[in-house]
Motif scaffolding. Structure first.
Motif: not given
Length: 78
Positions: A20-26
């Motif tokens: 999810h972080a790689e997909a843009g969740a920061c």
């Protein structure tokens, strides 16, 4: 395969949080929106913060380069 669970309430693994972080969740809130981790007992929020702190955030990199936020690119709701 050895799975390390971050959120036992919803069965979310470290690998899922990283995806999810790689997909843009920061942020932990964005992770929660993606997979519910951190929305029940809250015991995993610090672990999620630690996982997010280890990697780079694509959205932050775009902001640093002067790109508009991703939400600015979304079409208007009908």
């Amino acid at each position: 395969m050895n799975r390390v669970f971050v959120c036992s309430c919803f069965g979310v693994t470290e690998e899922q949080v990283r995806s999810h972080a790689e997909a843009g969740a920061c942020t932990p809130r964005q992770i929660a929106s993606a997979c519910k981790a951190g929305t029940d007992c809250g015991g995993c929020v610090r672990r999620i913060q630690a996982l997010l702190g280890r990697g780079s955030c694509p959205r932050r990199q775009l902001a640093d380069q002067g790109e508009p936020p991703l939400t600015a690119k979304l079409p208007e709701a009908a």
